[in-house]
Write a protein that holds these residues in place. Sequence first.
Motif, PDB file in Angstrom:
ATOM      1  N   VAL A 238       0.201  -1.292  -0.157  1.00  0.00           N
ATOM      2  CA  VAL A 238      -0.238  -0.039  -0.512  1.00  0.00           C
ATOM      3  C   VAL A 238       0.949   1.002  -0.154  1.00  0.00           C
ATOM      4  O   VAL A 238       0.316   2.601   0.080  1.00  0.00           O
ATOM      5  CB  VAL A 238      -0.409  -0.115   1.212  1.00  0.00           C
ATOM      6  CG1 VAL A 238      -1.638  -1.035   1.205  1.00  0.00           C
ATOM      7  CG2 VAL A 238       0.007   0.165   2.185  1.00  0.00           C
ATOM      8  N   GLN A 239       2.626   1.017   0.313  1.00  0.00           N
ATOM      9  CA  GLN A 239       2.869   2.024   0.177  1.00  0.00           C
ATOM     10  C   GLN A 239       2.887   2.884  -0.875  1.00  0.00           C
ATOM     11  O   GLN A 239       3.673   4.215  -1.064  1.00  0.00           O
ATOM     12  CB  GLN A 239       4.105   2.011   1.018  1.00  0.00           C
ATOM     13  CG  GLN A 239       4.884   2.085   2.312  1.00  0.00           C
ATOM     14  CD  GLN A 239       5.352   1.595   3.123  1.00  0.00           C
ATOM     15  OE1 GLN A 239       6.406   2.349   2.958  1.00  0.00           O
ATOM     16  NE2 GLN A 239       5.836   0.505   4.045  1.00  0.00           N
ATOM     17  N   THR A 240       2.585   2.232  -1.878  1.00  0.00           N
ATOM     18  CA  THR A 240       3.150   2.112  -3.563  1.00  0.00           C
ATOM     19  C   THR A 240       2.068   2.390  -4.394  1.00  0.00           C
ATOM     20  O   THR A 240       2.208   2.571  -5.554  1.00  0.00           O
ATOM     21  CB  THR A 240       3.982   1.887  -4.154  1.00  0.00           C
ATOM     22  OG1 THR A 240       4.459   0.586  -3.555  1.00  0.00           O
ATOM     23  CG2 THR A 240       5.212   2.457  -3.507  1.00  0.00           C
ATOM     24  N   ALA A 241       1.027   1.403  -3.876  1.00  0.00           N
ATOM     25  CA  ALA A 241      -0.118   1.145  -4.314  1.00  0.00           C
ATOM     26  C   ALA A 241      -1.000   2.004  -5.683  1.00  0.00           C
ATOM     27  O   ALA A 241      -1.705   2.300  -5.940  1.00  0.00           O
ATOM     28  CB  ALA A 241      -0.818  -0.201  -4.016  1.00  0.00           C
ATOM     29  N   GLY A 242      -1.128   3.266  -4.717  1.00  0.00           N
ATOM     30  CA  GLY A 242      -1.766   4.135  -5.131  1.00  0.00           C
ATOM     31  C   GLY A 242      -1.100   4.920  -6.534  1.00  0.00           C
ATOM     32  O   GLY A 242      -1.667   5.742  -6.512  1.00  0.00           O
ATOM     33  N   PHE A 243      -0.131   4.671  -6.744  1.00  0.00           N
ATOM     34  CA  PHE A 243       0.854   5.354  -7.721  1.00  0.00           C
ATOM     35  C   PHE A 243      -0.495   6.075  -9.149  1.00  0.00           C
ATOM     36  O   PHE A 243       0.091   7.109  -9.756  1.00  0.00           O
ATOM     37  CB  PHE A 243       1.717   5.171  -8.396  1.00  0.00           C
ATOM     38  CG  PHE A 243       1.619   3.472  -9.168  1.00  0.00           C
ATOM     39  CD1 PHE A 243       1.051   3.869 -10.440  1.00  0.00           C
ATOM     40  CD2 PHE A 243       1.248   2.401  -9.038  1.00  0.00           C
ATOM     41  CE1 PHE A 243       1.102   2.641 -11.244  1.00  0.00           C
ATOM     42  CE2 PHE A 243       1.257   1.052  -9.425  1.00  0.00           C
ATOM     43  CZ  PHE A 243       1.318   1.497 -10.742  1.00  0.00           C
ATOM     44  N   PRO A 244      -1.161   5.219  -9.230  1.00  0.00           N
ATOM     45  CA  PRO A 244      -2.331   4.922 -10.258  1.00  0.00           C
ATOM     46  C   PRO A 244      -2.739   7.147 -10.845  1.00  0.00           C
ATOM     47  O   PRO A 244      -2.940   7.697 -11.386  1.00  0.00           O
ATOM     48  CB  PRO A 244      -3.105   4.898 -10.633  1.00  0.00           C
ATOM     49  CG  PRO A 244      -3.097   3.901  -9.864  1.00  0.00           C
ATOM     50  CD  PRO A 244      -1.965   3.563  -8.885  1.00  0.00           C
ATOM     51  N   ILE A 245      -2.478   7.560  -8.852  1.00  0.00           N
ATOM     52  CA  ILE A 245      -3.506   9.095  -9.107  1.00  0.00           C
ATOM     53  C   ILE A 245      -2.530   9.948  -9.258  1.00  0.00           C
ATOM     54  O   ILE A 245      -2.584  11.159  -9.859  1.00  0.00           O
ATOM     55  CB  ILE A 245      -3.272   9.330  -6.935  1.00  0.00           C
ATOM     56  CG1 ILE A 245      -4.252   7.877  -6.376  1.00  0.00           C
ATOM     57  CG2 ILE A 245      -3.557  10.810  -6.660  1.00  0.00           C
ATOM     58  CD1 ILE A 245      -4.126   8.722  -5.298  1.00  0.00           C
ATOM     59  N   LEU A 246      -0.874  10.084  -9.567  1.00  0.00           N
ATOM     60  CA  LEU A 246       0.043  10.098  -9.968  1.00  0.00           C
ATOM     61  C   LEU A 246       0.078  10.472 -11.681  1.00  0.00           C
ATOM     62  O   LEU A 246       0.495  11.733 -12.909  1.00  0.00           O
ATOM     63  CB  LEU A 246       1.545  10.541  -9.890  1.00  0.00           C
ATOM     64  CG  LEU A 246       1.826   9.953  -8.735  1.00  0.00           C
ATOM     65  CD1 LEU A 246       3.350   8.892  -8.455  1.00  0.00           C
ATOM     66  CD2 LEU A 246       1.462  11.139  -7.704  1.00  0.00           C
ATOM     67  N   PHE A 247      -0.436  10.095 -12.276  1.00  0.00           N
ATOM     68  CA  PHE A 247      -1.128  10.230 -14.349  1.00  0.00           C
ATOM     69  C   PHE A 247      -1.996  11.416 -13.775  1.00  0.00           C
ATOM     70  O   PHE A 247      -1.695  11.696 -15.676  1.00  0.00           O
ATOM     71  CB  PHE A 247      -1.496   8.810 -14.509  1.00  0.00           C
ATOM     72  CG  PHE A 247      -1.049   7.696 -14.581  1.00  0.00           C
ATOM     73  CD1 PHE A 247      -0.037   8.142 -15.752  1.00  0.00           C
ATOM     74  CD2 PHE A 247      -1.019   6.452 -13.947  1.00  0.00           C
ATOM     75  CE1 PHE A 247       0.701   6.533 -16.148  1.00  0.00           C
ATOM     76  CE2 PHE A 247      -0.315   5.533 -13.749  1.00  0.00           C
ATOM     77  CZ  PHE A 247       0.888   5.314 -15.592  1.00  0.00           C
ATOM     78  N   PHE A 248      -2.792  11.733 -13.072  1.00  0.00           N
ATOM     79  CA  PHE A 248      -3.252  13.116 -13.265  1.00  0.00           C
ATOM     80  C   PHE A 248      -2.304  14.528 -13.856  1.00  0.00           C
ATOM     81  O   PHE A 248      -2.864  14.855 -14.148  1.00  0.00           O
ATOM     82  CB  PHE A 248      -3.987  12.968 -11.696  1.00  0.00           C
ATOM     83  CG  PHE A 248      -5.657  12.507 -11.913  1.00  0.00           C
ATOM     84  CD1 PHE A 248      -6.965  12.853 -12.391  1.00  0.00           C
ATOM     85  CD2 PHE A 248      -5.716  12.012 -11.357  1.00  0.00           C
ATOM     86  CE1 PHE A 248      -7.863  12.284 -12.474  1.00  0.00           C
ATOM     87  CE2 PHE A 248      -6.646  10.622 -11.167  1.00  0.00           C
ATOM     88  CZ  PHE A 248      -7.697  10.992 -11.427  1.00  0.00           C
ATOM     89  N   GLY A 249      -0.796  14.649 -12.947  1.00  0.00           N
ATOM     90  CA  GLY A 249      -0.391  15.399 -13.388  1.00  0.00           C
ATOM     91  C   GLY A 249      -0.239  15.118 -14.844  1.00  0.00           C
ATOM     92  O   GLY A 249       0.662  16.170 -15.203  1.00  0.00           O
TER      93      GLY A 249
END
Length: 362
Positions: free
Chosen positions: A86-97
Motif C-alpha cells: 500500500v505504500q506505492t499501490a496508489g501511484f495511478p493517482i499521479l497520472f493526473f499530473g
Amino acid sequence: MTLLKFSTSYPNTPSVNIQTPPKASKSEAPAAQEAPAGSPEAKNWKWWFVVAADAFFLIVGQTSATLLGRYYYSQGGNSKWLSAFVQTAGFPILFFGLFFFPSKSSSGETPIGKITMIYVVLGLIMTADDMMYSHGLMYLSVSTFSLICASQLAFNVIFSYVLNSQKLTGLIMNSVVLLTLSALLLGVNHESYGPAGVSRGKYLLGFLLTLGASGTYSLILSLMQLTFENVIKKQTFSAVLNMQIYTALVATFAALVGLFASGEWKDLKGEMDRFQSGQFSYLMTLVWTAVSWQVASIGMVGLIFEVSSLFSNVIGTFALPIVPLFGVMVFHDKMNGVKIIAMLISIWGFASYVYQQYLDVK
C-alpha cells in the motif's frame, strides 16, 4: 516551463535584473512604484505559495500514512508485504499530473532500454525500503519510529556529498551529528520498548530496520538526482512524475509478488475478519494509507521540481515533532525522558539544517 534544478538553493525564484532607467518626471513616479501582476515580486510570492502547498501535502500525507500504518498493526493487521504494497499501490493517482503536464518529445530522448533498467533497479530498491519500514512500524511505537526516521536527513547529507557533490558546512555537520546522536539515544534506551507484546529483540530488530530504511530512502533520492543529471538530462515536471510513477509501479508489482510468494495472501481474509474495528475499517485503513502515501508523493515531487531532492527530504523531516504527539494522543505511546531529549536534539539538528538553507537562499 520552469526547469528542475537539483541544488540547495531556490532556482525558480525569479531574478531581478537592475538597470538604470532614464530619469522619470514627477508625473511618472507613482506609476513606476506599482508592481504589475507579472513583476518579479508577484512571481516570487506565487513561487513561495506553490512551495508551501507542496510542503503541506508532504507533511500531511506522510503523517497520515505513518499513523494509519501503525493503526493497521494495532488493530490486528499482521501482513508486512501488504503494508509494503500500500505504500506505492496508489501511484495511478499521479497520472493526473501527467494529464495536466504532458511530456514533450525531444531529439535527445533517453534510450527506452536504459531508462527501463533504471526504473526497475530503483523500484526494487524501493521495495526493500518499504519492507524495512513495514517491519520497523510493526515492532516500534509510532513516536520511536518517527524519531528514528529523522536520521534520513543525516544519511541524505552523506549520500548527497558522495554522489551529488553536495557542499558540507559547519551547520550541516552539526545537523548530522545531532540527528545521529538522537537515533543512538533511542537505540540504547532500555525503556523504549515497542508496542505491547514486542520483545526486546524485536524492538532492536525494528530499530535497525527503520535505520536501514531511512538510509535506503536517502540513497534512492540521491540516485534519482544522479539519474536526472547524467542520464535523463530532461529536468521537467513530467520527467519527475514519470520517475515517481514507474519506480512505484515496479515496487508495487514486486510487493505483490512477495505477498503471494510468502503465502501471506492466504491469511488476508482471516485478518480482515479479525480486525478489531471491523471489515469496513480494515479496507478503509488500507485505501487511505495508499492515498496518504501518494499525497505525500505529490508534495515530494513538487518540492523536487521547485527546489531540490535534498530540500524535499528536509521538509519530510519537519513532521518529526508532529507524529510523536499524535502517537501519544492516539496510541498512548509513552514519552519518557530519553525520548523527549531525543526529540529536542532532533529538532535542534533540523533547525541547524534549515538555518543553513536560509543562509544559502540569502
